[in-house]
Design an enzyme around this catalytic site. Structure first.
Site, PDB file in Angstrom:
ATOM      1  N   ASN A  13     -40.104  64.272 -26.387  1.00  0.00           N
ATOM      2  CA  ASN A  13     -40.463  65.446 -27.189  1.00  0.00           C
ATOM      3  C   ASN A  13     -40.264  65.033 -28.645  1.00  0.00           C
ATOM      4  O   ASN A  13     -39.128  64.794 -29.072  1.00  0.00           O
ATOM      5  CB  ASN A  13     -39.523  66.589 -26.815  1.00  0.00           C
ATOM      6  CG  ASN A  13     -40.104  67.967 -26.948  1.00  0.00           C
ATOM      7  OD1 ASN A  13     -39.397  68.940 -26.723  1.00  0.00           O
ATOM      8  ND2 ASN A  13     -41.368  68.111 -27.297  1.00  0.00           N
ATOM      9  N   CYS A  74     -36.230  75.606 -30.229  1.00  0.00           N
ATOM     10  CA  CYS A  74     -36.649  74.371 -29.562  1.00  0.00           C
ATOM     11  C   CYS A  74     -35.391  73.570 -29.237  1.00  0.00           C
ATOM     12  O   CYS A  74     -34.693  73.117 -30.153  1.00  0.00           O
ATOM     13  CB  CYS A  74     -37.584  73.576 -30.459  1.00  0.00           C
ATOM     14  SG  CYS A  74     -38.098  71.996 -29.751  1.00  0.00           S
ATOM     15  N   GLY A  75     -35.091  73.403 -27.947  1.00  0.00           N
ATOM     16  CA  GLY A  75     -33.862  72.735 -27.546  1.00  0.00           C
ATOM     17  C   GLY A  75     -33.818  71.262 -27.896  1.00  0.00           C
ATOM     18  O   GLY A  75     -32.843  70.770 -28.487  1.00  0.00           O
ATOM     19  N   ASN A  76     -34.869  70.516 -27.549  1.00  0.00           N
ATOM     20  CA  ASN A  76     -34.894  69.096 -27.897  1.00  0.00           C
ATOM     21  C   ASN A  76     -34.991  68.912 -29.404  1.00  0.00           C
ATOM     22  O   ASN A  76     -34.438  67.958 -29.959  1.00  0.00           O
ATOM     23  CB  ASN A  76     -36.054  68.399 -27.193  1.00  0.00           C
ATOM     24  CG  ASN A  76     -35.802  68.225 -25.713  1.00  0.00           C
ATOM     25  OD1 ASN A  76     -34.668  68.041 -25.287  1.00  0.00           O
ATOM     26  ND2 ASN A  76     -36.857  68.294 -24.913  1.00  0.00           N
ATOM     27  N   ASN A 172     -44.040  79.748 -22.350  1.00  0.00           N
ATOM     28  CA  ASN A 172     -44.005  78.346 -21.940  1.00  0.00           C
ATOM     29  C   ASN A 172     -43.963  78.311 -20.420  1.00  0.00           C
ATOM     30  O   ASN A 172     -43.214  79.064 -19.791  1.00  0.00           O
ATOM     31  CB  ASN A 172     -42.772  77.654 -22.521  1.00  0.00           C
ATOM     32  CG  ASN A 172     -42.746  77.733 -24.028  1.00  0.00           C
ATOM     33  OD1 ASN A 172     -43.497  77.049 -24.714  1.00  0.00           O
ATOM     34  ND2 ASN A 172     -41.880  78.587 -24.562  1.00  0.00           N
ATOM     35  N   GLU A 189     -46.517  73.808 -23.061  1.00  0.00           N
ATOM     36  CA  GLU A 189     -45.854  74.515 -24.163  1.00  0.00           C
ATOM     37  C   GLU A 189     -46.835  75.285 -25.035  1.00  0.00           C
ATOM     38  O   GLU A 189     -47.844  74.738 -25.487  1.00  0.00           O
ATOM     39  CB  GLU A 189     -45.096  73.520 -25.050  1.00  0.00           C
ATOM     40  CG  GLU A 189     -43.764  73.087 -24.484  1.00  0.00           C
ATOM     41  CD  GLU A 189     -42.869  72.501 -25.558  1.00  0.00           C
ATOM     42  OE1 GLU A 189     -42.607  73.185 -26.574  1.00  0.00           O
ATOM     43  OE2 GLU A 189     -42.424  71.344 -25.389  1.00  0.00           O
ATOM     44  N   ARG A 190     -46.515  76.542 -25.268  1.00  0.00           N
ATOM     45  CA  ARG A 190     -47.278  77.331 -26.235  1.00  0.00           C
ATOM     46  C   ARG A 190     -46.998  76.747 -27.622  1.00  0.00           C
ATOM     47  O   ARG A 190     -45.947  76.153 -27.867  1.00  0.00           O
ATOM     48  CB  ARG A 190     -46.874  78.805 -26.183  1.00  0.00           C
ATOM     49  CG  ARG A 190     -45.453  79.060 -26.653  1.00  0.00           C
ATOM     50  CD  ARG A 190     -45.143  80.525 -26.789  1.00  0.00           C
ATOM     51  NE  ARG A 190     -43.809  80.696 -27.377  1.00  0.00           N
ATOM     52  CZ  ARG A 190     -43.289  81.849 -27.731  1.00  0.00           C
ATOM     53  NH1 ARG A 190     -43.964  82.960 -27.565  1.00  0.00           N
ATOM     54  NH2 ARG A 190     -42.080  81.908 -28.260  1.00  0.00           N
ATOM     55  N   CYS A 199     -39.292  69.531 -22.624  1.00  0.00           N
ATOM     56  CA  CYS A 199     -39.064  70.806 -23.299  1.00  0.00           C
ATOM     57  C   CYS A 199     -37.623  71.212 -23.023  1.00  0.00           C
ATOM     58  O   CYS A 199     -37.262  71.481 -21.870  1.00  0.00           O
ATOM     59  CB  CYS A 199     -40.038  71.872 -22.791  1.00  0.00           C
ATOM     60  SG  CYS A 199     -39.737  73.511 -23.508  1.00  0.00           S
ATOM     61  N   GLY A 200     -36.801  71.247 -24.060  1.00  0.00           N
ATOM     62  CA  GLY A 200     -35.376  71.501 -23.884  1.00  0.00           C
ATOM     63  C   GLY A 200     -35.041  72.891 -23.388  1.00  0.00           C
ATOM     64  O   GLY A 200     -34.272  73.061 -22.443  1.00  0.00           O
ATOM     65  N   THR A 201     -35.619  73.918 -24.039  1.00  0.00           N
ATOM     66  CA  THR A 201     -35.385  75.278 -23.549  1.00  0.00           C
ATOM     67  C   THR A 201     -36.014  75.456 -22.174  1.00  0.00           C
ATOM     68  O   THR A 201     -35.545  76.261 -21.371  1.00  0.00           O
ATOM     69  CB  THR A 201     -35.949  76.326 -24.527  1.00  0.00           C
ATOM     70  OG1 THR A 201     -37.340  76.061 -24.775  1.00  0.00           O
ATOM     71  CG2 THR A 201     -35.182  76.328 -25.838  1.00  0.00           C
TER      72      THR A 201
END
Length: 260
Positions: A13, A74-76, A172, A189-190, A199-201
Site C-alpha cells: 500500500n 488509512c491504517g497502512n 471499501n 478501495e473507494r 488496506c490497513g483498516t
C-alpha cells in the site's frame, strides 16, 4: 515551485508523504494531488499525506485519496506516516498523533521499518446478507470467499461499492479466505477505485468480522496475508466490543525526490 516528497509503502500500500510542519496546511490543490498519485503521469501512489504540527500531539496526519479528495482513516498510511515522522526526527520509539478519526498511539522498531499502530475501538458490526459491515476508521464490507486467488475482486468489489446501499458515500469492499493458520485478504478501495495491494483498516475489519463469525473472544492475534505481504492484527474482544486494537506491519521508505 519544487515540492520535496518521500514515497513509502506498507505491505504494498504505497503513499506520497510531504513534510508540512513549517507552515499551516491550506489551499490544497486536489487536482495536483490526483496528478501526483497517477501511476502513469505522476509519482504513483494509493494516496498522499501531509505531516503538520499540532499543539497537543506529536504531529497531525492529513490523508488524501488517489482521486485527490480528503480521505477517511488509512491504517497502512498511518503506519507509514509514523515511519516518516521518525525519519524527520519528530518522534523516536513511540508517538501519539492525531488523524481524521481521532488520536492514535503507535510504537516503531529501532530501524524504523515496522510499526504497531493502535486503531479505534469498535462496538458495532452489522450484516448485509452474509457479509459483515463495520467502521474501523473507514467503512468496510467483509465477505467470505473460496478460491480468492482467482476471484474477480475488481468487478465484484466495484459493483458493491457503487450499489444502491453504499453509492452515496461508498464503502471499501474486502474479500477473505480462511486458510487455517492465516487469512488471505483482497480489497477494493473507494477513492483509489481499484484493488490495492493492502488496506490497513480493511484487514483490521476482516480480523474483527472473522472473530465474530467464529464466536472467538479474549486476546486474539490474527496473521493476514495480502497481495503486498504480511500483516498482523491483535485485539481484545469480549463478544461485544473490540479494544486495544493494533495493526502491525512493515512501513518502508521507497525513494525520495522533488516534483514541480
Amino acid at each position: 515551485m519544487k515540492i520535496n516528497f518521500f514515497k513509502y509503502q506498507g505491505a504494498g500500500n504505497d503513499f506520497i508523504l510531504i513534510d508540512h510542519t513549517a507552515s499551516p496546511l491550506k489551499d490544497i490543490d486536489n487536482e495536483l494531488i490526483e496528478q501526483l498519485c497517477d501511476r502513469r503521469f505522476g509519482i504513483g501512489a494509493d494516496g498522499l499525506m501531509f505531516v503538520t504540527q499540532h499543539e497537543q500531539y506529536d504531529f497531525e496526519m492529513h490523508y488524501f485519496n488517489a482521486d485527490g479528495r480528503l480521505g477517511s482513516m488509512c491504517g497502512n498510511g498511518g503506519r507509514c506516516i509514523v515511519a516518516f515522522a521518525k525519519h524527520l526526527g519528530i518522534i523516536n520509539k513511540e508517538t501519539n498523533f492525531l488523524a481524521v478519526d481521532g488520536p492514535h498511539y503507535a510504537r516503531i522498531s529501532e530501524n524504523g521499518e515496522w510499526v504497531d499502530l493502535q486503531m479505534i475501538d469498535v462496538d458495532l458490526i452489522t450484516n448485509d446478507g452474509d457479509a459483515f459491515v463495520l467502521n474501523t476508521g473507514s467503512p468496510h464490507y467483509v465477505s467470505l470467499q473460496k478460491d480468492l486467488k482467482n476471484f474477480d475482486v475488481y468487478h465484484t468489489g466495484k459493483a458493491i461499492r457503487y450499489n444502491e446501499t453504499y453509492n452515496e458515500k461508498g464503502i471499501n469492499v474486502n474479500f477473505v479466505e480462511d486458510l487455517g493458520d492465516h487469512l488471505f485478504v483482497r480489497t477494493y478501495e473507494r477513492g483509489v477505485e481499484d484493488e490495492t495491494y493492502a488496506c490497513g483498516t480493511g484487514v483490521t475489519a476482516v480480523a474483527m468480522a472473522m472473530a465474530k463469525h467464529k464466536n472467538q473472544t479474549g486476546h486474539l492475534k490474527t496473521d493476514i496475508k495480502v497481495l503486498g505481504g504480511d500483516i498482523k492484527i491483535e485485539f481484545d474482544y469480549d463478544g461485544e466490543k473490540f479494544t486495544n486494537v493494533f495493526l502491525c506491519g512493515p512501513a518502508k521508505l521507497v525513494f525520495e525526490g522533488q516534483v514541480g
